[in-house]
Design a protein around this motif. Sequence first.
Motif, PDB file in Angstrom:
ATOM      1  N   GLU A  40       0.828  -1.264  -0.063  1.00  0.00           N
ATOM      2  CA  GLU A  40       0.075   0.111   0.042  1.00  0.00           C
ATOM      3  C   GLU A  40       0.965   1.287  -0.025  1.00  0.00           C
ATOM      4  OE1 GLU A  40      -3.694   2.267   0.398  1.00  0.00           O
ATOM      5  OE2 GLU A  40      -2.925   0.596  -0.620  1.00  0.00           O
ATOM      6  N   ALA A  41       1.841   1.134   0.892  1.00  0.00           N
ATOM      7  CA  ALA A  41       3.002   2.414   0.758  1.00  0.00           C
ATOM      8  C   ALA A  41       3.439   2.658  -0.629  1.00  0.00           C
ATOM      9  CB  ALA A  41       3.888   2.078   1.816  1.00  0.00           C
ATOM     10  N   LYS A  42       3.715   1.584  -1.285  1.00  0.00           N
ATOM     11  CA  LYS A  42       4.242   1.831  -2.599  1.00  0.00           C
ATOM     12  C   LYS A  42       3.289   2.330  -3.508  1.00  0.00           C
ATOM     13  CE  LYS A  42       6.033  -2.692  -2.760  1.00  0.00           C
ATOM     14  NZ  LYS A  42       6.732  -3.730  -3.186  1.00  0.00           N
ATOM     15  N   ALA A  46       1.972  -3.359  12.451  1.00  0.00           N
ATOM     16  CA  ALA A  46       2.184  -3.568  10.985  1.00  0.00           C
ATOM     17  C   ALA A  46       2.229  -2.124  10.462  1.00  0.00           C
ATOM     18  CB  ALA A  46       1.443  -4.277  10.231  1.00  0.00           C
ATOM     19  N   MET A  47       3.361  -1.548  10.105  1.00  0.00           N
ATOM     20  CA  MET A  47       3.339  -0.328   9.304  1.00  0.00           C
ATOM     21  C   MET A  47       4.368  -0.126   8.412  1.00  0.00           C
ATOM     22  SD  MET A  47       4.816   1.893  12.590  1.00  0.00           S
ATOM     23  CE  MET A  47       6.346   1.280  13.589  1.00  0.00           C
ATOM     24  N   SER A  48       4.244   0.567   7.446  1.00  0.00           N
ATOM     25  CA  SER A  48       5.137   1.021   6.580  1.00  0.00           C
ATOM     26  C   SER A  48       5.424   2.648   6.469  1.00  0.00           C
ATOM     27  CB  SER A  48       5.005   0.429   5.259  1.00  0.00           C
ATOM     28  OG  SER A  48       4.820  -0.913   5.209  1.00  0.00           O
ATOM     29  N   LEU A  49       6.685   2.957   6.092  1.00  0.00           N
ATOM     30  CA  LEU A  49       6.827   4.610   6.139  1.00  0.00           C
ATOM     31  C   LEU A  49       7.648   4.813   4.807  1.00  0.00           C
ATOM     32  CD1 LEU A  49       7.311   7.109   7.609  1.00  0.00           C
ATOM     33  CD2 LEU A  49       9.610   6.602   8.293  1.00  0.00           C
ATOM     34  N   VAL A  50       7.209   5.613   3.902  1.00  0.00           N
ATOM     35  CA  VAL A  50       7.480   6.231   2.883  1.00  0.00           C
ATOM     36  C   VAL A  50       8.589   7.493   3.143  1.00  0.00           C
ATOM     37  CG1 VAL A  50       6.610   7.500   0.490  1.00  0.00           C
ATOM     38  CG2 VAL A  50       5.266   5.760   1.483  1.00  0.00           C
ATOM     39  N   THR A  55      13.225  -3.177   3.906  1.00  0.00           N
ATOM     40  CA  THR A  55      13.260  -2.176   2.963  1.00  0.00           C
ATOM     41  C   THR A  55      13.223  -2.383   1.443  1.00  0.00           C
ATOM     42  OG1 THR A  55      14.760  -1.013   4.622  1.00  0.00           O
ATOM     43  CG2 THR A  55      14.672  -0.127   2.663  1.00  0.00           C
ATOM     44  N   GLU A  56      12.373  -1.449   0.968  1.00  0.00           N
ATOM     45  CA  GLU A  56      11.985  -1.509  -0.582  1.00  0.00           C
ATOM     46  C   GLU A  56      12.203  -0.492  -1.096  1.00  0.00           C
ATOM     47  OE1 GLU A  56       9.203  -5.218  -1.544  1.00  0.00           O
ATOM     48  OE2 GLU A  56       8.299  -3.960  -0.169  1.00  0.00           O
ATOM     49  N   TYR A 100      11.721   6.650  -4.366  1.00  0.00           N
ATOM     50  CA  TYR A 100      10.938   6.578  -3.013  1.00  0.00           C
ATOM     51  C   TYR A 100      11.605   5.167  -2.477  1.00  0.00           C
ATOM     52  CZ  TYR A 100       7.650   3.321  -5.176  1.00  0.00           C
ATOM     53  OH  TYR A 100       6.975   2.373  -5.578  1.00  0.00           O
ATOM     54  N   VAL A 101      11.680   5.468  -1.100  1.00  0.00           N
ATOM     55  CA  VAL A 101      11.932   4.283   0.004  1.00  0.00           C
ATOM     56  C   VAL A 101      10.948   3.841   0.673  1.00  0.00           C
ATOM     57  CG1 VAL A 101      13.563   3.388   1.556  1.00  0.00           C
ATOM     58  CG2 VAL A 101      14.547   4.553  -0.282  1.00  0.00           C
TER      59      VAL A 101
END
Length: 404
Positions: free
Chosen positions: A126-128, A166-170, A268-269, A279-280
């Motif tokens: 979703e972050a991507k 569960a979380m992801s940072l842009v 990390t992607e 973006y990361v």
Amino acid sequence: MQAVPDNVVARLSESFEPGISGKDLVTFKRGMEMKTEILSMLSTGEDYVSGQKLCDELGVSRTAVWKVINQLKEDGYEIESVPRKGYRITKRPDRITAEEITSRLHSRWAGRPVCYSETIDSTNNEAKRLAERGAPAGTLVVAEEQTQGKGRRGRSWMTPAGTAVAMSLVLRPGESSAEKSDRLPNIVRNESAGQRADGTEWESAVHQESAGGVSHCELLHPDRAPMLTLVMGMAVAAACRETCGVDVGIKWPNDVVANGRKICGILTEMSCEVDFINYVVIGIGINTGIDEFPPELAGTAISLHTLMGRRPDRAKLIAACMEKFEQHYERFMETQDYSRLMEEYNALLVGRGDRVRVLSPGQEFEGTSEGINEEGQLLVRREDGTLEEIFAGEVSVRGIYGYV
């Protein structure tokens, strides 16, 4: 009270009130801001906050405050109301909604805005998707449940509802971050995957006040992006220590551990060109409430619930992770290596000074771990005195007698 840009709110409102416009849009926007602000004011201490103070700070009527208080009660908050004293939260639900997280944030840009979903395939996915549509650096995707979570080397990472963070940072390395909290919305609420701001509106919100901004750091080269995994590991470890009171450390390169077992994994992607990062996305999974693990994980995984004897405050933990990461990230970007973080990282590194086994394609050897260098490589001293610099990549490092 921090304003949510109209162009963003107009799109977000369609997620749960189709056709909202005009006066309804203003009401919707105000409601998003008020709920978060009242939560924030009621979270600052143990004392009561008077209804009049809430009215004065927010510039609204007592009736408007009363309505938001009732909404919070419906959400599971227990709020005590005493005449001539005001309101006080006596019990909070175990919720990680955008409003709850944002009310706890002390960071300037990390975790702003928050994108929340009850159920999602993967917060990294979703972050991507949001990043591809122009979501700004600092955007945090949080989900109560993941159905297709991902770990290192393609491993699955399932997240049953209520059992984890569960979380992801842009991130967009090199973009100025000083003004982010002044120009971006606090809250983006996703009730279902697929309902989000489109690229045009994200970009207009991002670029509205940044056209003349000056970057405070050089652009990070793609080959250095994996180093951000270790930066996040430090942040999670520090947040767990501060908010949960548990003695955690880091197992190089991407696991946060306690009592020799894993409580957090980090993935990390990135999307990049040959010499430029678009973006990361850094994904974080923290075991907070799992009591029993599958047999294959029972010996290597543990939860904060087990360590603490109670369930941690997940929203507080998330906010602390964002605050710590922001601090560590900005120090890292000043030099784009670990020269300013190395001492702190090595103090957290589990097994430093101990015997370890290095497993990589085509070779296996033992040596003594001596910590990381400025590039984040693990230094392992062989028995013959040779010092090896170990890259993360496809290498695994294990303790001689177990996982750590």
